[in-house]
Structures are given as C-alpha cells and as structure tokens.
Design an enzyme around this catalytic site. Sequence first.
Site, PDB file in Angstrom:
ATOM      1  N   ASN A  48      39.542  38.449  38.378  1.00 50.53           N
ATOM      2  CA  ASN A  48      38.681  38.736  37.219  1.00 50.53           C
ATOM      3  C   ASN A  48      37.862  37.499  36.876  1.00 50.53           C
ATOM      4  O   ASN A  48      38.319  36.358  37.018  1.00 50.53           O
ATOM      5  CB  ASN A  48      39.468  39.274  36.026  1.00 50.53           C
ATOM      6  N   ILE A  49      36.632  37.747  36.454  1.00 48.52           N
ATOM      7  CA  ILE A  49      35.692  36.672  36.110  1.00 48.52           C
ATOM      8  C   ILE A  49      35.097  37.014  34.749  1.00 48.52           C
ATOM      9  O   ILE A  49      34.323  37.977  34.632  1.00 48.52           O
ATOM     10  CB  ILE A  49      34.581  36.552  37.175  1.00 48.52           C
ATOM     11  N   GLU A  50      35.503  36.261  33.739  1.00 49.52           N
ATOM     12  CA  GLU A  50      35.056  36.558  32.371  1.00 49.52           C
ATOM     13  C   GLU A  50      33.769  35.815  32.038  1.00 49.52           C
ATOM     14  O   GLU A  50      33.288  34.988  32.817  1.00 49.52           O
ATOM     15  CB  GLU A  50      36.184  36.229  31.392  1.00 49.52           C
ATOM     16  N   CYS A  59      36.272  42.902  36.561  1.00 48.29           N
ATOM     17  CA  CYS A  59      37.687  42.968  36.921  1.00 48.29           C
ATOM     18  C   CYS A  59      37.907  42.490  38.369  1.00 48.29           C
ATOM     19  O   CYS A  59      36.991  42.539  39.200  1.00 48.29           O
ATOM     20  CB  CYS A  59      38.198  44.399  36.826  1.00 48.29           C
ATOM     21  N   GLU A  61      39.558  43.990  40.698  1.00 46.20           N
ATOM     22  CA  GLU A  61      39.422  45.083  41.668  1.00 46.20           C
ATOM     23  C   GLU A  61      37.971  45.281  42.082  1.00 46.20           C
ATOM     24  O   GLU A  61      37.637  45.455  43.254  1.00 46.20           O
ATOM     25  CB  GLU A  61      39.946  46.399  41.066  1.00 46.20           C
ATOM     26  N   CYS A  97      41.836  49.527  35.523  1.00 49.21           N
ATOM     27  CA  CYS A  97      41.148  50.172  34.396  1.00 49.21           C
ATOM     28  C   CYS A  97      40.342  51.372  34.900  1.00 49.21           C
ATOM     29  O   CYS A  97      40.127  51.553  36.101  1.00 49.21           O
ATOM     30  CB  CYS A  97      40.245  49.166  33.685  1.00 49.21           C
ATOM     31  N   CYS A 100      37.227  50.643  37.163  1.00 49.95           N
ATOM     32  CA  CYS A 100      37.584  50.305  38.549  1.00 49.95           C
ATOM     33  C   CYS A 100      38.047  51.543  39.309  1.00 49.95           C
ATOM     34  O   CYS A 100      37.748  51.691  40.502  1.00 49.95           O
ATOM     35  CB  CYS A 100      38.650  49.215  38.564  1.00 49.95           C
TER      36      CYS A 100
HETATM   37  N1  THU Z   1      41.195  43.154  34.127  1.00 49.44           N
HETATM   38  C1  THU Z   1      41.157  43.241  35.491  1.00 49.44           C
HETATM   39  O1  THU Z   1      40.714  42.314  36.167  1.00 49.44           O
HETATM   40  N2  THU Z   1      41.666  44.349  36.075  1.00 49.44           N
HETATM   41  C2  THU Z   1      42.244  45.387  35.403  1.00 49.44           C
HETATM   42  O2  THU Z   1      42.616  46.376  36.007  1.00 49.44           O
HETATM   43  C3  THU Z   1      42.392  45.303  33.944  1.00 49.44           C
HETATM   44  C4  THU Z   1      41.678  44.201  33.258  1.00 49.44           C
HETATM   45  C5  THU Z   1      40.701  41.920  33.484  1.00 49.44           C
HETATM   46  C6  THU Z   1      39.441  42.055  32.692  1.00 49.44           C
HETATM   47  C7  THU Z   1      39.587  40.926  31.695  1.00 49.44           C
HETATM   48  O3  THU Z   1      39.109  39.731  32.285  1.00 49.44           O
HETATM   49  C8  THU Z   1      41.076  40.797  31.488  1.00 49.44           C
HETATM   50  O4  THU Z   1      41.683  41.451  32.598  1.00 49.44           O
HETATM   51  C9  THU Z   1      41.568  41.413  30.197  1.00 49.44           C
HETATM   52  O5  THU Z   1      41.113  42.698  30.034  1.00 49.44           O
END
Ligand code: THU
Length: 143
Positions: A48-50, A59, A61, A97, A100
Amino acid sequence: MGEPDKSTIQELVRTAAEARKTAYAPYSRYRVGAALLAADGQIFTGCNIENAAYTPTICAERTAFFKAVSEGVREFRAIAVAGSPEGDALTQYAWPCGVCRQVMAEFCDPDEFRIIAAGPAGAYRMAALRELLPESFGPANLG
Ligand code: THU
C-alpha cells in the site's frame, strides 16, 4: 487449475509478508503487502502507498495487479495478502477491499482465482474470488 499447491501458497504468503516491509503508510500505520501469482509462474509484489491527500492512496493488491498488467501480464492464478497494523508480526487476516476485488474481477476467473489471507505465524485462509465478490459486474456485461 484450481488452487496452487501448498508450497506455492506458502511462497506467496512469505513473499506478501516480505513486500509488506516496503509499505508506505505514515497516516493509517496499517501496512499491507501482496504477492500475485501469474499463470506463467511469475510473482508480482505490491504494497500500500498512502498520500497526504488521502484519496490517491492505493492498496497493495492493486499495486501488484497494475504492475503486472503494465508489464503485459493479464492471466493470474492467486494473490496472497499480508496486512496488519504496524509492527513486524501479522496479527490479523486482511481480506481485500471491495475496490481491489472489482479489479480482480476484471482479469480473473471467479471460480479459479484464489485469494489467500495471510495470518499470524505463517497461517493462512483461502477463498475463491466468487466467494468474495458474488454476482459481480464485469467484462461480460459489456461484451
Ligand atoms: N489497504 C490495502 O492495502 N489493502 C486492503 O485490502 C485493505 C486496505 C490499505 C489502504 C490503506 O493504506 C491502509 O491499508 C488502511 O486502509
């Protein structure tokens, strides 16, 4: 096809946990790694990259899927996901999620593609895409 053999599943779980180390998650502090197995045996990783603006966040995935598709790969067998609040250990099972799951539905056979949620101490749980996204809207609707 069906589910990958056990050693392949374990490799995907290990690779997803390794990919989790590169997660960029300074806001949620929730770190996720993914390992996507292509039909040809290649494994694409993702994290994940915020973003400070929040909505551009992606996300793990989708990072893995978009890496693969951008390299010309569109056929997939399985994805392992390793997600937990920050800290080295996985303390929970993180399922993908809804967004994804929809991306998976674009490229994957719902009965063949497997989603593997990595859990504590190398444990995992597995489901077919159709179980996680029943009655989905997909390419066939437009074809
Ligand atoms: N996130 C994912 O990378 N994959 C998921 O299936 C659920 C959520 C990440 C998004 C965000 O950076 C952090 O988790 C919290 O939601």
